[in-house]
Design an enzyme around this catalytic site. Structure first.
Site, mmCIF file in Angstrom:
data_model
loop_
_atom_site.group_PDB
_atom_site.id
_atom_site.type_symbol
_atom_site.label_atom_id
_atom_site.label_comp_id
_atom_site.label_asym_id
_atom_site.label_seq_id
_atom_site.Cartn_x
_atom_site.Cartn_y
_atom_site.Cartn_z
ATOM 1 N N ASP A 109 -27.477 -10.696 19.358
ATOM 2 C CA ASP A 109 -27.558 -10.675 18.236
ATOM 3 C C ASP A 109 -26.102 -10.489 16.981
ATOM 4 O O ASP A 109 -25.798 -9.966 16.162
ATOM 5 C CB ASP A 109 -28.948 -9.666 17.326
ATOM 6 N N ASP A 302 -27.467 -16.473 12.943
ATOM 7 C CA ASP A 302 -27.936 -15.521 13.121
ATOM 8 C C ASP A 302 -28.246 -16.012 15.208
ATOM 9 O O ASP A 302 -29.881 -16.910 14.839
ATOM 10 C CB ASP A 302 -29.223 -14.750 12.486
ATOM 11 N N THR A 305 -32.289 -14.162 15.260
ATOM 12 C CA THR A 305 -33.212 -14.603 14.600
ATOM 13 C C THR A 305 -33.281 -16.423 15.446
ATOM 14 O O THR A 305 -32.624 -17.589 15.534
ATOM 15 C CB THR A 305 -32.889 -15.549 12.999
#
Length: 428
Positions: A109, A302, A305
């Site tokens: 992440d 990101d 996401t």
């Protein structure tokens, strides 16, 4: 995908130290990444699934607490919801911890900076391999510190700050600080997943520890870069429980996975060095026509996401340029469009304009020939004061599957390149 907000005041300055062995490497490390299964969805299942993902994203960047789809359909106020981390949204890789090493699957992440593992003391933490603290001879628990409480958009976790040896492939960091999680609420962790490795900068790490990748910069990596190729299994009815997810490269790039030049765009972290991986959106086009997105152009890149979240006016402008698209009647901030629409949305960050495959923009059918769009209003329906400094946009895997992405620490920059034929080609 998970935001961890640590409410105990822990701070461990520079305790993560890269091991003296192996010596600096000149070749990057290529680590296969597995993508969890995508379950085909339509109708209400599509709405519920992506409502949960949107709620997680809003909570992660402090746009407000997660809310349920049905609550949003009725009111602009919010209801907190807990989600099962969607099989569309997680890319993970094996990470080893302890002496002797125990290998666990962690989400990768770039939107967070902390490292955490679930332990065998956690009874509701899924069916994957968990960290057994009793088996490591090199573990140090910070029992004299207050318990760590991780508040995430999908639930809460409780644990203890710890220090141990952590490895990914041949790279090792001794005395790496992390959170050993021993309890979670409801279904915060499920399946094989056993935690999360944050890949943003130390300055935004909630427990203050040096992230694993930054510790490697001291003596294990000669190239201050890591990069991603992410595969696509969205709406693939033949997808297995686990499919090859691409490649995470530590210490450079995999030249077989991209073609042409990497377009690097630098950014300036805020004072103190703490930052997400930021970019500035210079233009958005819909079917070749430029859309006015205003002055709200700061974007976080990101990998944790799934969707693309943007500011209200810009998202409205994008979908206004798509023929016969309409706001979703069930999900505030989302739009639907005719499923048979030939749609190309492209984003530029100051260099080339990168097209997004319509497969990634189409999240599934919601009835009457309409499909749910993968770009949504991350700020819509919120009346609370927003935290200063949050990004205007969050660019997740809906975009990142279409490019080869390189994260460079020195000087700070993000680069994109066209995918090679071996990686499926650009936007395919």
């Amino acid at each position: 995908m998970l935001l961890s907000i640590v409410v105990s005041l822990l701070f461990f300055p520079s305790l993560s130290v890269a091991a003296a062995s192996p010596p600096p490497r000149r070749e990057p490390l290529h680590i296969p990444v597995l993508r969890r299964r995508h379950e085909p969805r339509d109708g209400d299942a599509v709405l519920d699934h992506y409502a949960n993902l949107a709620a997680n994203l809003r909570g992660k960047y402090n746009y407000g607490p997660p809310v349920s789809r049905r609550a949003r359909a009725k009111t602009s106020t919010v209801d907190i919801t807990i989600t099962n981390h969607g099989s569309d949204s997680s890319y993970f890789a094996p990470v080893s911890v302890g002496t002797p090493p125990q290998t666990l699957d962690l989400i990768l992440d770039t939107g967070t900076s902390d490292l955490w593992f679930v332990t065998t003391d956690c009874l509701d933490c899924g069916q994957g391999t968990k960290l057994d603290l009793t088996k490591s001879t090199s573990l140090q628990l910070y029992k004299d510190q207050p318990p760590v409480i991780l508040l995430t958009p999908t639930g809460n976790a409780w644990g203890t700050a710890a220090q141990d040896t952590v490895s990914m492939g041949p790279f090792t960091v001794k005395r790496q600080i992390f959170v050993a999680v021993n309890s979670v609420s409801d279904t915060l962790i499920n399946g094989k997943l056993a935690g999360l490795m944050g890949l943003a900068f130390q300055g935004i790490a909630d427990i203050g520890a040096v992230p694993f990748w930054q510790a490697l910069l001291n003596n294990s990596l000669t190239n201050p870069e890591f990069s991603f190729f992410l595969t696509r299994f969205v709406n693939n009815p033949n997808a297995k429980t686990e499919e090859p997810g691409g490649v995470f490269t530590l210490g450079g790039t995999n030249t077989t996975l991209f073609q042409g030049n990497i377009d690097f765009q630098s950014f300036t972290p805020p004072p103190g060095g703490g930052s997400l991986w930021l970019q500035t959106i210079s233009s958005v086009t819909v079917n070749g026509k430029k859309v006015d997105i205003g002055n709200t152009t700061t974007a976080a890149i990101d990998t944790g996401t799934t969707l693309i979240g943007g500011p209200t006016a810009a998202v409205n402008a994008i979908w206004s340029a798509v023929p016969n698209s309409v706001p979703s009647t069930n999900m505030s901030g989302f739009f639907t469009f005719p499923c048979n629409t030939q749609l190309t949305i492209s984003i530029s960050f100051g260099g080339p304009s990168w097209p997004i495959n319509v497969t990634d923009l189409n999240l599934g059918t919601v009835g009457d020939g309409q499909c749910l769009g993968g770009i949504f209003d991350v700020t819509g329906a919120w009346t609370i004061n927003l935290r200063a400094g949050h990004p205007d946009w969050i660019i997740g895997d809906t975009f990142l599957k279409n490019v080869y992405t390189v994260f460079r620490a020195k000087p700070p920059a993000v680069g994109f390149a066209q995918l090679s034929a071996a990686a499926g080609g650009s936007g395919s």
